[in-house]
Design a protein around this motif. Structure first.
Motif, PDB file in Angstrom:
ATOM      1  N   GLY A 282       0.780  -1.234   0.000  1.00  0.00           N
ATOM      2  CA  GLY A 282       0.000   0.000   0.000  1.00  0.00           C
ATOM      3  C   GLY A 282       0.806   1.276   0.000  1.00  0.00           C
ATOM      4  O   GLY A 282       0.235   2.364   0.073  1.00  0.00           O
ATOM      5  N   ILE A 283       2.139   1.172  -0.116  1.00  0.00           N
ATOM      6  CA  ILE A 283       2.998   2.349   0.020  1.00  0.00           C
ATOM      7  C   ILE A 283       4.111   2.339  -1.023  1.00  0.00           C
ATOM      8  O   ILE A 283       4.367   1.334  -1.683  1.00  0.00           O
ATOM      9  CB  ILE A 283       3.656   2.411   1.417  1.00  0.00           C
ATOM     10  CG1 ILE A 283       4.450   1.118   1.694  1.00  0.00           C
ATOM     11  CG2 ILE A 283       2.620   2.686   2.491  1.00  0.00           C
ATOM     12  CD1 ILE A 283       5.227   1.122   3.002  1.00  0.00           C
TER      13      ILE A 283
ATOM     14  N   ILE B 234      10.803   1.998  -3.835  1.00  0.00           N
ATOM     15  CA  ILE B 234      10.110   0.720  -3.958  1.00  0.00           C
ATOM     16  C   ILE B 234       8.609   0.997  -3.969  1.00  0.00           C
ATOM     17  O   ILE B 234       8.097   1.634  -3.043  1.00  0.00           O
ATOM     18  CB  ILE B 234      10.433  -0.214  -2.778  1.00  0.00           C
ATOM     19  CG1 ILE B 234      11.924  -0.478  -2.673  1.00  0.00           C
ATOM     20  CG2 ILE B 234       9.656  -1.530  -2.917  1.00  0.00           C
ATOM     21  CD1 ILE B 234      12.323  -1.179  -1.375  1.00  0.00           C
ATOM     22  N   ARG B 235       7.921   0.553  -5.007  1.00  0.00           N
ATOM     23  CA  ARG B 235       6.455   0.567  -4.970  1.00  0.00           C
ATOM     24  C   ARG B 235       6.014  -0.791  -4.446  1.00  0.00           C
ATOM     25  O   ARG B 235       6.073  -1.794  -5.155  1.00  0.00           O
ATOM     26  CB  ARG B 235       5.856   0.828  -6.346  1.00  0.00           C
ATOM     27  CG  ARG B 235       4.320   0.939  -6.302  1.00  0.00           C
ATOM     28  CD  ARG B 235       3.742   1.314  -7.642  1.00  0.00           C
ATOM     29  NE  ARG B 235       3.955   0.267  -8.626  1.00  0.00           N
ATOM     30  CZ  ARG B 235       4.040   0.471  -9.947  1.00  0.00           C
ATOM     31  NH1 ARG B 235       3.964   1.691 -10.427  1.00  0.00           N
ATOM     32  NH2 ARG B 235       4.235  -0.549 -10.765  1.00  0.00           N
TER      33      ARG B 235
ATOM     34  N   ALA C 138      -6.565   3.890  -5.676  1.00  0.00           N
ATOM     35  CA  ALA C 138      -6.627   3.097  -6.909  1.00  0.00           C
ATOM     36  C   ALA C 138      -5.348   2.304  -7.154  1.00  0.00           C
ATOM     37  O   ALA C 138      -5.333   1.402  -7.997  1.00  0.00           O
ATOM     38  CB  ALA C 138      -6.916   3.992  -8.106  1.00  0.00           C
ATOM     39  N   MET C 139      -4.254   2.628  -6.416  1.00  0.00           N
ATOM     40  CA  MET C 139      -2.973   1.947  -6.629  1.00  0.00           C
ATOM     41  C   MET C 139      -2.539   1.101  -5.442  1.00  0.00           C
ATOM     42  O   MET C 139      -1.419   0.590  -5.432  1.00  0.00           O
ATOM     43  CB  MET C 139      -1.888   2.977  -6.960  1.00  0.00           C
ATOM     44  CG  MET C 139      -2.090   3.709  -8.268  1.00  0.00           C
ATOM     45  SD  MET C 139      -0.690   4.787  -8.683  1.00  0.00           S
ATOM     46  CE  MET C 139       0.616   3.575  -8.975  1.00  0.00           C
ATOM     47  N   LYS C 140      -3.396   0.940  -4.451  1.00  0.00           N
ATOM     48  CA  LYS C 140      -3.019   0.184  -3.261  1.00  0.00           C
ATOM     49  C   LYS C 140      -2.589  -1.245  -3.597  1.00  0.00           C
ATOM     50  O   LYS C 140      -1.746  -1.819  -2.909  1.00  0.00           O
ATOM     51  CB  LYS C 140      -4.164   0.167  -2.252  1.00  0.00           C
ATOM     52  CG  LYS C 140      -4.387   1.488  -1.545  1.00  0.00           C
ATOM     53  CD  LYS C 140      -3.210   1.861  -0.664  1.00  0.00           C
ATOM     54  CE  LYS C 140      -3.465   3.123   0.139  1.00  0.00           C
ATOM     55  NZ  LYS C 140      -2.265   3.551   0.901  1.00  0.00           N
ATOM     56  N   PHE C 141      -3.183  -1.825  -4.656  1.00  0.00           N
ATOM     57  CA  PHE C 141      -2.857  -3.200  -5.018  1.00  0.00           C
ATOM     58  C   PHE C 141      -2.170  -3.273  -6.382  1.00  0.00           C
ATOM     59  O   PHE C 141      -2.269  -4.269  -7.092  1.00  0.00           O
ATOM     60  CB  PHE C 141      -4.125  -4.066  -4.980  1.00  0.00           C
ATOM     61  CG  PHE C 141      -4.634  -4.289  -3.581  1.00  0.00           C
ATOM     62  CD1 PHE C 141      -4.147  -5.333  -2.812  1.00  0.00           C
ATOM     63  CD2 PHE C 141      -5.568  -3.438  -3.019  1.00  0.00           C
ATOM     64  CE1 PHE C 141      -4.599  -5.541  -1.512  1.00  0.00           C
ATOM     65  CE2 PHE C 141      -6.029  -3.625  -1.726  1.00  0.00           C
ATOM     66  CZ  PHE C 141      -5.541  -4.681  -0.966  1.00  0.00           C
ATOM     67  N   ALA C 142      -1.420  -2.211  -6.720  1.00  0.00           N
ATOM     68  CA  ALA C 142      -0.634  -2.208  -7.963  1.00  0.00           C
ATOM     69  C   ALA C 142       0.519  -3.197  -7.851  1.00  0.00           C
ATOM     70  O   ALA C 142       0.934  -3.600  -6.756  1.00  0.00           O
ATOM     71  CB  ALA C 142      -0.101  -0.804  -8.242  1.00  0.00           C
TER      72      ALA C 142
ATOM     73  N   GLN D   5     -10.899  -3.157   5.445  1.00  0.00           N
ATOM     74  CA  GLN D   5     -11.024  -4.369   4.621  1.00  0.00           C
ATOM     75  C   GLN D   5      -9.758  -4.594   3.801  1.00  0.00           C
ATOM     76  O   GLN D   5      -9.258  -5.734   3.700  1.00  0.00           O
ATOM     77  CB  GLN D   5     -12.244  -4.266   3.702  1.00  0.00           C
ATOM     78  CG  GLN D   5     -13.579  -4.260   4.421  1.00  0.00           C
ATOM     79  CD  GLN D   5     -13.963  -2.881   4.963  1.00  0.00           C
ATOM     80  OE1 GLN D   5     -13.229  -1.895   4.776  1.00  0.00           O
ATOM     81  NE2 GLN D   5     -15.086  -2.812   5.633  1.00  0.00           N
ATOM     82  N   HIS D   6      -9.210  -3.537   3.213  1.00  0.00           N
ATOM     83  CA  HIS D   6      -7.984  -3.668   2.431  1.00  0.00           C
ATOM     84  C   HIS D   6      -6.792  -4.018   3.331  1.00  0.00           C
ATOM     85  O   HIS D   6      -5.888  -4.756   2.916  1.00  0.00           O
ATOM     86  CB  HIS D   6      -7.706  -2.393   1.648  1.00  0.00           C
ATOM     87  CG  HIS D   6      -8.573  -2.246   0.437  1.00  0.00           C
ATOM     88  ND1 HIS D   6      -8.734  -1.044  -0.226  1.00  0.00           N
ATOM     89  CD2 HIS D   6      -9.338  -3.150  -0.239  1.00  0.00           C
ATOM     90  CE1 HIS D   6      -9.542  -1.214  -1.257  1.00  0.00           C
ATOM     91  NE2 HIS D   6      -9.925  -2.488  -1.280  1.00  0.00           N
ATOM     92  N   ALA D   7      -6.778  -3.487   4.552  1.00  0.00           N
ATOM     93  CA  ALA D   7      -5.712  -3.836   5.489  1.00  0.00           C
ATOM     94  C   ALA D   7      -5.773  -5.317   5.837  1.00  0.00           C
ATOM     95  O   ALA D   7      -4.740  -6.003   5.874  1.00  0.00           O
ATOM     96  CB  ALA D   7      -5.820  -2.984   6.753  1.00  0.00           C
TER      97      ALA D   7
END
Length: 278
Positions: free
Chosen positions: A61-62, A93-94, A121-125, A256-258
């Motif tokens: 997520g970071i 690092i993404r 929108a990019m948390k799960f890129a 939920q995403h966490a």
């Protein structure tokens, strides 16, 4: 150019100080959860090969940004990237949907690790990696000061690091008592004192571990304290998008995403590094 004024001054937490390692944490803090896209700022110095993050561990997520002032470190991760950083090098690092990494220092080391929150929108890129050698980071030579621009634009000079959202990250070194004016386009901006002393808005001395934030505008004036040199990190950019949910090494936009990131780590979806997570 409208002038920014210092609005807040915060002393960072001294997380570790045991004779071998000293670690200050300036973000997140009570009342200061983020600054621009930055949600985490650790400033460390250690003498042995013991390091922060030297055991395999996950992130999600970071974007993880490292900047090495002194020493060297070997990087490896579950995506397959391996690298070695030296003094003045920077790393990006993404983490995105999640990956494991480890950083093994060769000996004593002094530097910064920062996290920026990815937009919802990019948390799960997909994870990605890049590093920038000291010689490839542009440096402004000003009277009494140097400014190394790692990300964003300072006085018309743009750094090589490209982030998901508008990000400013620069290393400024000031000679004793020197003052400089900089033009920086950032919705939020502040500086962290690495070494020496800066002059505050009431002529007070701002020493190492201090995080100061500016109000609105585009221009700033930086002033080293009389008789003191100073080294600072400029950080800022666009504010965090969405909510912030901190879950250890994961920073997400919803609970939920966490929970999904935590489960993905347990299920091995972030890859393997020395057998982790199994």
């Amino acid at each position: 150019m409208s002038q920014r004024r210092i609005e807040t001054i915060v002393a960072s937490d001294r997380v570790i100080d045991d004779g071998d390692m000293r670690l200050f944490r300036a973000l997140p803090m009570d009342g200061q959860e983020s600054l621009g896209p930055f949600v985490f700022l650790d400033h460390y110095r250690h003498h042995s090969r013991r390091g922060i993050g030297d055991k395999p561990h996950p992130h999600a997520g970071i974007e993880v940004i490292s900047y090495l002032l002194d020493g060297s470190v070997e990087h490896r991760d579950s995506v397959g990237f391996r690298d070695r950083l030296g003094p003045g090098d920077a790393q990006w690092i993404r983490a995105g949907r999640g990956m494991l990494h480890a950083e093994q220092p060769d000996g004593g080391r002094h530097g910064l690790q920062l996290w920026t929150s990815l937009p919802p929108a990019m948390k799960f890129a997909d994870p990605d990696y890049a590093s920038f050698r000291a010689a490839d980071i542009p440096e402004l030579d000003l009277p009494g000061a140097t400014v190394r621009v790692i990300a964003g634009t300072v006085n018309g000079t743009t750094g090589p690091m490209r982030n998901a959202t508008h990000t400013v990250f620069a290393h400024v070194r000031l000679q004793p008592g020197a003052g400089i004016a900089l033009d920086i386009d950032a919705k939020q901006l502040g500086f962290y004192v690495l070494e020496g002393e800066m002059q505050g808005p009431e002529d007070e001395a701002l020493g190492p571990g201090t995080l100061a934030t500016f109000g609105p505008g585009t221009g700033i004036t930086l002033q080293a304290a009389e008789g003191q040199a100073a080294s600072i990190a400029l950080v800022g950019g666009d504010p965090v998008e969405g909510e912030l949910v901190f879950a250890g090494p994961f920073v997400m936009d919803t609970p939920q995403h966490a929970r999904q990131a935590q489960q993905d780590f347990i299920d091995g979806k972030m890859g393997r590094l020395d057998g982790v997570p199994f």
